[in-house]
Scaffold this active site. Structure first.
Site, PDB file in Angstrom:
ATOM      1  N   HIS A 137      41.878  41.642  44.090  1.00  9.50           N
ATOM      2  CA  HIS A 137      42.991  42.297  43.406  1.00  9.50           C
ATOM      3  C   HIS A 137      43.006  43.796  43.709  1.00  9.50           C
ATOM      4  O   HIS A 137      44.032  44.460  43.537  1.00  9.50           O
ATOM      5  CB  HIS A 137      42.907  42.039  41.895  1.00  9.50           C
ATOM      6  CG  HIS A 137      44.244  42.014  41.210  1.00  9.50           C
ATOM      7  ND1 HIS A 137      45.311  42.780  41.637  1.00  9.50           N
ATOM      8  CD2 HIS A 137      44.695  41.319  40.146  1.00  9.50           C
ATOM      9  CE1 HIS A 137      46.343  42.559  40.845  1.00  9.50           C
ATOM     10  NE2 HIS A 137      46.004  41.671  39.942  1.00  9.50           N
ATOM     11  N   ALA A 138      41.883  44.322  44.176  1.00  8.96           N
ATOM     12  CA  ALA A 138      41.864  45.730  44.588  1.00  8.96           C
ATOM     13  C   ALA A 138      42.709  45.945  45.835  1.00  8.96           C
ATOM     14  O   ALA A 138      43.155  47.061  46.108  1.00  8.96           O
ATOM     15  CB  ALA A 138      40.435  46.185  44.855  1.00  8.96           C
TER      16      ALA A 138
END
Lengths: 521, 521
Positions: A137-138
């Site tokens: 998700h980064a």
């Protein structure tokens, strides 16, 4: 080295063994007519592995610097590691696919490498194959992931072999075609603001709108602001709001978009309202069946995109509205209306803000809720009950190297206090739901799929409309029955082997057949 | 709740994302004649999943108490989670099997559950199937794992469906048959001593032997104790002694036991000596090919069992000898002799000690080396260069529900400073090597397999013996060539599909065919 912005870095810093922070999903395809499965999949694998020029940050890994986290280029990227070829055991039903996807979604990404994996999965029945992908998700948010699938596919069934989906070429070509090459013109202060220190500094400059929003938010907290739902306020504890273990379950289902649209028209509601009402109905049923329906309504965190049109660059441009799920309301129409009002109140609040202000507002009000959760207090102080995320997807049928995209089922994140995540994508004429849950807290997540169908039928009855392909008004009873919702009832056990040995023996009629749904009633 | 002993707890406490602490391996089987693959594997899966009464600690998970770690029974064990059914993509060669095993060996076990997984793997060629198992080192050591495989198998080809391998029944039956039900009679002070505090207290009671051993060890450190090799002393740095990433590569190979035994006879050496010399020769070749052969010899940590005969209970009863691998010696005979002398010196040292004293000695001298490694300093101060572990296995061919066990290939642990682990099992008339390496530090680990064969041939030449089934004295040249060491050269790409559709069409001649080896020259 490029600095990683604060929201993205948060997903890295707060990741734990029990709460991996990757998103992804399963894309389902049908082989092109006449294509040999082995040849075709080997060509895809080669195409994916041959990529050398990556869109950011797909060629980079995370390094820790003195003042934060940075992306740095991986000079020795091991493409055999990132692009994998897997297979389902016989009989190769969706059940086996979900089982594999559950396992793949469970394991952590390797932090010493670019934070993504892609799995080509063979062994499905009826000449289908699947691609499970997993991205930290980064590196991406839901809308960004959608852009990637769209960039790798085309609306042309007979287009030649394109670029690898995470290649710089695919990214450039997509941006050119979709937005005419106009790059996002976000002001620098919008991006930089994601750094907390600067955000706090900004707070004093952003004037009246933000102050008003904060005041409204505060009033809602003490119960004097109409329909605006806020985190933490009267959030009940259920088995969904427990600590989570490291293992996941993944299930998926397609619903006809038209059924939801018909309800929208008849009830004067948005797609999001109706989808939330479906989820609310399903949750109410699930909790009733476990005899744990709480007195207070469940709250859902409904992410909304803060991405401006044409922005395909931001890793994370997402805000959240707290939706009142009205699970304590028996009447389905009243339930829908309550949800609708709380969504309107949340949107009104965001609408008064500029995108920059909205991003800041989210950081100040809603992100602490995520923090609580990730710090392990989420199960004691639930800020929300669950996450329901509706991601707009492509509006036309897509093809990947000639293989029809039959469905795109997202798989997202759960963490302490949110043991279940419902994410859906609107693709062409269907709504594709992907549900991820903690395997220990919610062992029977497949029931949610049945409950979603029941809730949709209930809404259709209220709206006075009838879903296509359903058997009429008594469907409410009949849809309750099938425990085998995830199996293709028409498929025979031997179908896979047959398809393998005689790929050309199957008639081309396939393409005109009904759209593949994960549950055929 | 049962307290977890200190060595076992160490494996839990020191586990990191990059250094999972599980052991396991791949067992290779051939389906019984006439058995339908799907029916047979489904029956196996059901048998494994139906187990409800587990040998310790296979039904337990880890809880943290006030004074340490404890095993506690998992009342809701999810057998679908632990027992998995996987498949290989076409063409289903060993290459695909190793690729899957590499991935499965990479991921961490879920700490909130019993610390094991078992994967039934279909899709191999020639009516073979595989079982990959993965058990936390806190729950088992190498010899213990061997006992489990032996307990699940039988020497009778036509024995009926037995107990699940980790069941209490299998454990009891095995102990009864093998050791006549005599349980291990280890004195309580032996077990309790694994607690460091108590160990230190014991130190003052254990008298002269230990004091002598410590003195000898100290002298070796300053270079005045003959052939005894000690950790840290002149250990060179190579690409094997780097920090490791989280991803693994696994490869395996079978060698004929007779070839090694012939060398033993001719050279008056033990099997362990010759195996270490094979590994030393392979390491020398590997380092030469990378132009990084160090001036000082590599040291290998060679685990030895401290388990007393009849002890099938201890989770971890293992000590270590530091073997001088003599990689700086050109002459293969001299190399073997140097290794032999260092092993003798190490064993002499341990032989003077009682098992209890030996366990204590290990804790005081060798375990700190592991600690350094796990604390992340291993790459800066390597205590050893690699691990070579030789586990004695069953001496007769085994069958599991009628399926012949074709090979048992162990997969062990690597960590900072030890990017490669070679573990081998002697099974019937073969030596089964399993090699695990950090995927980033040693990207071409399959070469070690070729180098092992070269080193074995070299030793055969020195010993004046010739390996069975080899082509004569020019084999040294010919064995260098095959880059396809891991593929079954005789197998056709379509073999898998054929076997699936017509399982009974294959002649029963299979059983009289040559023993399956992973590399056929």
């Amino acid at each position: 080295m490029r600095r990683i912005d604060l929201t993205s870095a948060g997903f890295l810093l707060l990741e734990k063994r029990e709460t991996p922070m990757h998103v992804g999903g399963v894309n389902l395809f049908t082989l092109p007519d006449g294509a040999d499965e082995q040849e075709f999949l080997t060509a895809l694998r080669t195409q994916l592995r041959d990529c050398r020029d990556f869109r950011k940050p797909f060629g980079d890994y995370v390094v820790t610097g003195k003042t934060g986290l940075y992306w740095e280029k991986d000079e020795h990227i091991d493409m055999d590691y990132h692009v994998r070829h897997s297979a389902l055991p016989s009989p190769g039903r969706y059940r086996e696919l979900f089982s594999l996807a559950s396992r793949l979604h469970t394991t952590l990404l390797d932090r010493t490498r670019p934070l993504w994996e892609m799995h080509i999965i063979e062994g499905l029945q009826d000449r289908q194959f699947a691609v499970y992908s997993k991205i930290h998700h980064a590196a991406i948010d839901g809308v960004g992931a959608m852009h990637i699938t769209q960039a790798m596919c085309t609306e042309e069934p007979s287009a030649p072999l394109g670029y690898a989906p995470y290649s710089q070429e695919a990214y450039e070509a997509y941006k050119q075609e979709r937005f005419g090459g106009a790059t996002s013109t976000a002001a620098p202060n919008k991006r930089d603001m994601r750094n907390v220190l600067e955000a706090l500094k900004q707070q004093y400059d952003s004037g009246m709108n933000l102050a008003t929003a904060m005041r409204r938010f505060g009033l809602a907290f003490v119960g004097r602001s109409g329909n605006l739902a806020v985190p933490w306020h009267n959030v009940p504890k259920t088995s969904i709001n427990t600590r989570v273990s490291g293992a996941r379950r993944f299930v998926a289902q397609t619903f006809a978009f038209e059924r939801v649209k018909n309800i929208c028209k008849s009830m004067d509601a948005t797609v999001n309202d109706v989808v939330l009402a479906m989820c609310a109905g399903a949750l109410r049923r699930y909790l009733l069946s476990r005899d744990e329906l709480p007195r207070h309504s469940l709250k859902a965190m409904a992410p909304v995109s803060l991405r401006e049109e044409g922005d395909v660059d931001s890793s994370n441009a997402v805000g959240f509205i707290t939706a009142d799920m009205a699970t304590n309301i028996y009447d389905p129409e009243k339930r829908l209306r309550t949800i609708q009002q709380s969504m309107r109140a949340g949107k009104d609040l965001l609408r008064e803000l500029s995108p920059a202000e909205a991003a800041l507002f989210m950081q100040l009000t809603q992100l602490p809720a995520l923090l609580t959760s990730v710090l392990g207090m989420g199960s004691k102080f639930p800020a929300f009950s669950t996450v329901v995320s509706n991601v707009p997807g492509p509006r036309k049928p897509l093809y990947w190297n000639g293989a029809r995209l039959d469905g795109m089922y997202p798989a997202s994140i759960v963490f302490d206090g949110f043991a279940m995540n419902i994410t859906l994508v609107s693709y062409h004429d269907q709504l594709d739901f992907g549900i991820v849950a903690c395997r220990r807290s919610m062992p029977q997540i497949q029931r949610i799929i049945d409950h979603l169908e029941d809730a949709l039928v209930e809404l259709e009855l209220v709206a006075g409309v009838s879903g296509p392909g359903r058997r009429g008004s008594d469907s409410r009873k009949t849809t309750r029955a099938p425990a085998k919702a995830k199996t293709l009832t028409k498929a025979k056990t031997k179908a896979k082997t047959k398809a393998k040995t005689k790929p050309k023996a199957k008639p081309a009629a396939r393409k005109t057949a009904v759209k593949p749904k994960l549950a055929k009633k």
